[in-house]
Design a protein around this motif. Sequence first.
Motif, mmCIF file in Angstrom:
data_model
loop_
_atom_site.group_PDB
_atom_site.id
_atom_site.type_symbol
_atom_site.label_atom_id
_atom_site.label_comp_id
_atom_site.label_asym_id
_atom_site.label_seq_id
_atom_site.Cartn_x
_atom_site.Cartn_y
_atom_site.Cartn_z
ATOM 1 N N HIS A 106 1.951 5.569 21.052
ATOM 2 C CA HIS A 106 2.511 5.314 19.722
ATOM 3 C C HIS A 106 2.154 6.447 18.760
ATOM 4 C CE1 HIS A 106 3.954 3.052 16.295
ATOM 5 N NE2 HIS A 106 2.800 3.253 15.684
ATOM 6 N N ILE A 110 -3.147 5.205 19.189
ATOM 7 C CA ILE A 110 -2.664 3.940 19.736
ATOM 8 C C ILE A 110 -1.745 4.171 20.930
ATOM 9 C CG2 ILE A 110 -1.358 1.838 19.249
ATOM 10 C CD1 ILE A 110 -2.186 2.127 16.324
ATOM 11 N N HIS A 112 0.087 1.967 24.504
ATOM 12 C CA HIS A 112 0.531 0.631 24.901
ATOM 13 C C HIS A 112 0.997 0.647 26.354
ATOM 14 C CE1 HIS A 112 4.683 2.091 24.497
ATOM 15 N NE2 HIS A 112 4.260 2.670 23.386
ATOM 16 N N ARG A 186 -2.548 -3.275 24.288
ATOM 17 C CA ARG A 186 -2.604 -2.345 23.155
ATOM 18 C C ARG A 186 -3.972 -1.670 23.169
ATOM 19 N NH1 ARG A 186 -4.073 -2.108 17.676
ATOM 20 N NH2 ARG A 186 -2.563 -1.046 16.329
#
Length: 266
Positions: A106, A110, A112, A186
Amino acid sequence: MVSAVSTLYVVGDRFAGFAVHTRALTLSSFLKGLRAGAYDDVSGPMLLRAGQGISKYEWDHIHDELTRRGLEGRVLPQDRPPRLARRTEAHKHREENVLIADLGRHDDQIFHAALRLHQNNELLLDHQTGQHVQGMVVVEATRQMFLAVTEQYYLSQRPEHQYYFVINSLATTFENFLFPVDARIRYLIESAELSDPTRLEFTARVDIEQGGRRSARCQVAFTAFDNVVLEQIEHRRAEGALEHILAETSVRDEHTGSLTTVVRDH
């Protein structure tokens, strides 16, 4: 015959405990009903979703059976095979033990992925009861997630080094049951110390999310050591541990010849 069910989850046979619900079936149960004509009167579209325990191999089989039954336009498989983390990323030698799929980024902190659980994953072979997925799957998914992110986005930029990972701490909080259907991972990097290329240190938070809720949160701290550096440390500490254990267990009773353990205060 099956009436108006708009979406049906098919899960691996190992998750039979979960398949008590109206909109969930094990693979064997679904195929048995399909071959018996249970879906012949479906006007469509009825959507099929692949739950945990359904790999590309089983999904292709479902496609073939639907085609043989003439239902390919009315019963519609909706999922594509997941893009699994590679062997060098998940640090697993067998495909069925890889828990990370569709890894993406992301931003700088971050990342995922999808949780993917194979029918014959090593963590399920000796214990799977009830409707939820056991907690050790969460712990192993956390481990594979930080390995895959670090391998793909950090270590790939340092091809002159080979690294070995060491977990410094791992704390897991379980908040809700995790069930054998879609789940997301996440990953947030909280700190990254990269100044020494022989010793990369990270702290991170991993959330397992399903159905709009968090199932578990893991806080992890780990170090990626250059192999040469780690091998020296590991060898030295292994030698010390061996010498310590041998010293504790080498005192024999001269009269009986039995082995006596010497307990020392630390």
